[in-house]
Scaffold this active site. Structure first.
Site, PDB file in Angstrom:
ATOM      1  N   ASP A   1     -15.736  10.184   9.113  1.00 33.43           N
ATOM      2  CA  ASP A   1     -14.671   9.221   8.819  1.00 33.43           C
ATOM      3  C   ASP A   1     -13.342   9.929   9.036  1.00 33.43           C
ATOM      4  O   ASP A   1     -13.276  11.160   9.035  1.00 33.43           O
ATOM      5  CB  ASP A   1     -14.774   8.712   7.371  1.00 33.43           C
ATOM      6  CG  ASP A   1     -14.070   7.379   7.172  1.00 33.43           C
ATOM      7  OD1 ASP A   1     -14.740   6.327   7.184  1.00 33.43           O
ATOM      8  OD2 ASP A   1     -12.819   7.376   7.024  1.00 33.43           O
TER       9      ASP A   1
ATOM     10  N   ARG B   1       0.824  -1.224   0.000  1.00 33.48           N
ATOM     11  CA  ARG B   1       0.000   0.000   0.000  1.00 33.48           C
ATOM     12  C   ARG B   1       0.853   1.268   0.000  1.00 33.48           C
ATOM     13  O   ARG B   1       0.436   2.297  -0.527  1.00 33.48           O
ATOM     14  CB  ARG B   1      -0.934   0.002   1.201  1.00 33.48           C
ATOM     15  CG  ARG B   1      -2.023  -1.054   1.058  1.00 33.48           C
ATOM     16  CD  ARG B   1      -3.255  -0.653   1.807  1.00 33.48           C
ATOM     17  NE  ARG B   1      -4.283  -1.660   1.689  1.00 33.48           N
ATOM     18  CZ  ARG B   1      -5.351  -1.708   2.462  1.00 33.48           C
ATOM     19  NH1 ARG B   1      -5.518  -0.812   3.404  1.00 33.48           N
ATOM     20  NH2 ARG B   1      -6.257  -2.643   2.298  1.00 33.48           N
TER      21      ARG B   1
END
Ligand SMILES: C[S@@+](CC[C@H](N)C(=O)[O-])C[C@H]1O[C@@H](n2cnc3c(N)ncnc32)[C@H](O)[C@@H]1O
Length: 285
Positions: free
Chosen positions: A148, A39
């Protein structure tokens, strides 16, 4: 890890694990090494860095503050879908709605929180489920807060545009009623009626919350699983302080309420809880 494009030492992994825990509560165990490498390798590539040690230095410097947010964003998992764990929405419209209606009749605001809302499918599903059953007058009292940690995902959530494939598990009549065509081929947008019920905000669940409640229902699903036990305990404790007496908490399928706070909640079905002992929580009535 050797033979890779970027050198990634044990010390680098330990540093990144510590920062992920400090910043987002995300626990990276040994098994996540390959995932962390893959990632973040693209970040190193686009920044022109030589190895992970340079990346670790950058995100700990003042100048690396923006990259530190990218770092967190790369490590979060945003998987979600409309009506995920659909029994929660059935419960909302079959049971929780009684209390919700009662408040709208009294002209009181109803507040629902989708904590860790990812790309928006969860808060929009809540809004659609309520809009299916309530009049425009009742809906005018509903406010859904969707939060979030990931700003990038929030920007996309607030647009409410999804490929038609993302709506595959929605009944055709819901698609027809609550979505509109867009000029992007194959993409549909959540209707204005639904979007105006939802407000998106950045909020990190493991830091001090800039929200006080009381909330009539909280959806906090499939995020606590990434947190270690002590952070999970604090999370449930904090929710017990912002949920209204007899309000509901919906959690993810592999999560459970742990710690001393658990006794304040009464189970109302699989991963559905009601705050029946509201010590520290305020009643909205
Ligand atoms: C797997 S998604 C869950 C989405 C939705 N709740 C559901 O169940 O479908 C997890 C979300 O949690 C967010 N997240 C991770 N750590 C967080 C934190 N510390 N505070 C707030 N959100 C966080 C991620 O950005 C991601 O969007």
């Amino acid at each position: 890890m050797s033979g890779l494009e970027f050198n990634f030492t044990e010390a680098d992994f330990r540093t990144l694990s510590r920062l992920a825990l400090e910043d987002a509560g995300i626990e990276l165990n040994e098994g996540k090494r390959t995932l962390v490498y893959s990632r973040l390798a693209k970040r190193l590539r686009s920044l022109g860095l030589r190895d992970f040690s340079e990346y670790c230095s950058l995100i700990q410097e003042h100048e690396g503050a923006q990259e530190r947010r990218h770092f967190v964003s790369q490590l979060t998992t945003n998987v979600t879908k409309f009506y995920r764990e659909s029994h929660h929405f059935d419960h909302l419209s079959a049971h929780a709605i009684g209390q919700i209606r009662e408040k709208t009749r009294r002209g009181q605001p109803v507040r629902i929180w989708s904590a860790a809302c990812s790309s928006g499918e969860e808060p929009y599903s809540i809004a659609i489920e309520l809009a299916k059953h309530m009049t425009p007058q009742e809906l005018s009292h509903i406010k859904i807060l969707a939060t979030d940690i990931d700003n990038k995902i929030l920007a996309s959530a607030s647009k409410g545009i999804y490929p038609a494939t993302a709506l595959a598990n929605l009944a055709p009549e819901l698609r027809q009623r609550f979505f509109t065509e867009t000029d992007q081929s194959g993409a549909l947008q959540v209707s204005t009626e639904i979007r105006q019920l939802v407000t998106f905000r950045h909020l990190n669940l493991i830091k001090t919350w800039p929200v006080k409640g009381p909330f009539d229902a909280v959806f906090c699903r499939n995020v606590a699983i990434y947190f270690p036990d002590n952070i999970q305990h604090d999370l449930w404790e904090n929710f017990s302080r912002v949920i209204a007496k007899d309000g509901f908490l919906y959690i993810g399928h592999s999560e459970r309420i742990t710690g001393a706070t658990a006794r304040r909640f009464t189970s109302k079905g699989a991963t559905i809880y009601q705050l029946t002992d509201a010590v520290g929580a305020r009643s909205n009535a």
